[in-house]
Design an enzyme around this catalytic site. Structure first.
Site, PDB file in Angstrom:
ATOM      1  N   ASP A 180       0.886  -1.258   0.079  1.00 49.90           N
ATOM      2  CA  ASP A 180      -0.013  -0.007   0.293  1.00 49.90           C
ATOM      3  C   ASP A 180       0.831   1.180  -0.006  1.00 49.90           C
ATOM      4  O   ASP A 180       1.598   1.475   0.889  1.00 49.90           O
ATOM      5  CB  ASP A 180      -1.111  -0.120   1.381  1.00 49.90           C
ATOM      6  N   GLU A 198      -1.127  -0.736  -4.098  1.00 52.77           N
ATOM      7  CA  GLU A 198      -2.399  -0.061  -3.730  1.00 52.77           C
ATOM      8  C   GLU A 198      -2.077   1.373  -3.542  1.00 52.77           C
ATOM      9  O   GLU A 198      -1.234   1.745  -3.031  1.00 52.77           O
ATOM     10  CB  GLU A 198      -2.887  -0.488  -2.269  1.00 52.77           C
ATOM     11  N   GLU A 240     -10.549   2.661  -1.545  1.00 49.33           N
ATOM     12  CA  GLU A 240     -11.146   2.704  -0.323  1.00 49.33           C
ATOM     13  C   GLU A 240     -11.863   3.967  -0.068  1.00 49.33           C
ATOM     14  O   GLU A 240     -12.573   4.115   1.072  1.00 49.33           O
ATOM     15  CB  GLU A 240      -9.789   2.285   0.839  1.00 49.33           C
ATOM     16  N   HIS A 286     -11.700  -3.168   1.483  1.00 48.58           N
ATOM     17  CA  HIS A 286     -10.961  -2.668   2.485  1.00 48.58           C
ATOM     18  C   HIS A 286     -11.421  -2.793   3.852  1.00 48.58           C
ATOM     19  O   HIS A 286     -12.822  -2.656   4.157  1.00 48.58           O
ATOM     20  CB  HIS A 286     -10.809  -1.211   2.093  1.00 48.58           C
TER      21      HIS A 286
HETATM   22 MG    MG Z   1      -5.130   1.479   1.809  1.00 46.26          MG
END
Ligand code: MG
Length: 384
Positions: free
Chosen positions: A212, A238, A264, A313
């Site tokens: 991420d 991500e 998200e 998420h």
């Molecule tokens: Mg994230």
């Protein structure tokens, strides 16, 4: 089945585990909140969320939750001051109609997302729980059935700072039967690639690793990082670039062979539509604490038509949010994998009568009516 009451519970669990590990030094100790400089986002020292309980005239109730990592009383006030008068007396089974009524109520004024939709989410989840309880069926059944009863999970975050500590903790998860871990990075292209490389070496070639990047990179930096990560067989990258930059994210996706995951911060089908049409990413990550069940199902079905998988998420949402995510994850054909936050789970389960189980790399789907979990209200009230 008419709605009689709507109660909101803004929850702030003091001294809970700090999301993403230790909070930065040098912040004021008077406030509940601080900015984490590396991500520019505001975080709470507490574990915060917003729970809602909706009860019908016949006494059946449902629990809902909106993801509210900061300011749960703000989301709660929207429900109390705007929505409650629209909800009282309505048939609780009219879930889709109610969603549209609440969304339309502030649409003309430009409220399409944010706290507004979070508040709708809490109501939506409570109505699904209520409907399930009223007919004695779990929500996944009402959504069309379970494609799976064991939901594949990846461990989100290795909240340690040194190489040795990170490897040690990751190996502990591997020993517990988990086969996938996401690292929260975004510290710079070279540092991210270096961390990913030693984690890959420590965990072996078959272990699934995700990165991420927390929106830290320009398009060129993201592509540069992605090329390094591809050599390490990283599962997905991500949030490589700014969430508003749909075209930039699409450019990163096109340039890389590896999957790019986003979503998200998006809450409605309208926000996902543009990204799907532009093929901005390979995997989408709606948070059911922000979309609710109704909207998440629509987003997942829309993504399915584009042959795109969903990796929901899950961050600091508590037991109701986690259970809602499990039902949605069971009931969509295009599930990729679900996030698992070990540090949140103990607090979440302390508020539930029966705990949610995530072991050996899988969550178990709750089987009771509605969400299949229930809040320990005495425990909850003691924490408010
Ligand atoms: Mg994230």
């Amino acid at each position: 089945m008419n709605i009689k009451s709507v109660e909101v519970f803004p929850l702030k669990v003091k001294n809970g585990p700090v999301y993403l590990g230790s909070s930065p030094a040098g912040m004021s100790s008077e406030s509940d909140y601080y900015i984490r400089p590396e991500y520019r986002s505001i975080y709470s020292r507490n574990l915060e969320t917003l729970l809602v309980k909706i009860t019908t005239e016949s006494g059946i109730y449902g629990w809902g939750e909106a993801l509210a990592p900061v300011g749960p009383e703000i989301t709660g006030a929207i429900i109390e001051r705007l929505f409650t008068s629209l909800l009282i007396g309505r048939d609780a089974r009219d879930i889709d109609v109610i969603w549209s009524c609440l969304y339309d109520s502030m649409r003309e004024r430009g409220y399409f997302t944010g706290f507004m939709v979070d508040a709708i989410t809490a109501v939506d989840v409570a109505l699904w729980d209520l409907l399930g309880k009223s007919v004695g069926l779990p929500i996944y059944q009402l959504l069309g059935g379970a494609y799976r009863r064991k939901i594949p999970a990846y461990v989100s975050g290795i909240p340690k700072t040194t190489r040795e500590e990170r490897i040690e903790l990751a190996l502990e998860w591997k020993a517990k039967g988990f086969t996938a871990i996401k690292l929260h990075l975004g510290f710079g292209v070279h540092e991210d690639a270096e961390i990913a490389a030693y984690m890959r070496e420590a965990l072996g070639p078959r272990f699934r690793l995700m990165i991420d990047a927390h929106w830290q990179y320009s398009v060129s930096e993201a592509i540069q990082l992605g090329r390094k990560l591809e050599k390490l067989d990283i599962d997905f990258l991500e949030a490589p670039t700014a969430p508003e930059d749909v075209e930039g994210t699409a450019e990163v996706s096109r340039a890389l062979d590896m999957a790019v995951a986003i979503g998200e911060a998006k809450r409605t089908r309208y926000q996902f539509k543009d990204r799907l049409l532009k093929r901005a990413a390979d995997i989408y990550q709606p948070d059911i604490g922000r979309t609710g069940i109704t909207e998440a199902k629509k987003i997942a079905n829309m993504a399915e038509a584009f042959n795109i998988p969903i990796a929901p998420h899950l961050s600091v949402g508590q037991g109701i949010c986690i259970a809602a995510t499990l039902h949605l994850s069971a009931a969509i054909p295009n599930l990729y994998i679900l996030e698992y936050q070990p540090t949140v789970m103990s607090t979440a389960n302390s508020l539930l009568i029966h705990p949610i189980v995530c072991e050996q790399g899988h969550y178990m789907l709750p089987e009771g009516p509605g969400l299949g979990v229930d809040i320990d209200e005495k425990q909850l009230r003691a924490l408010i």
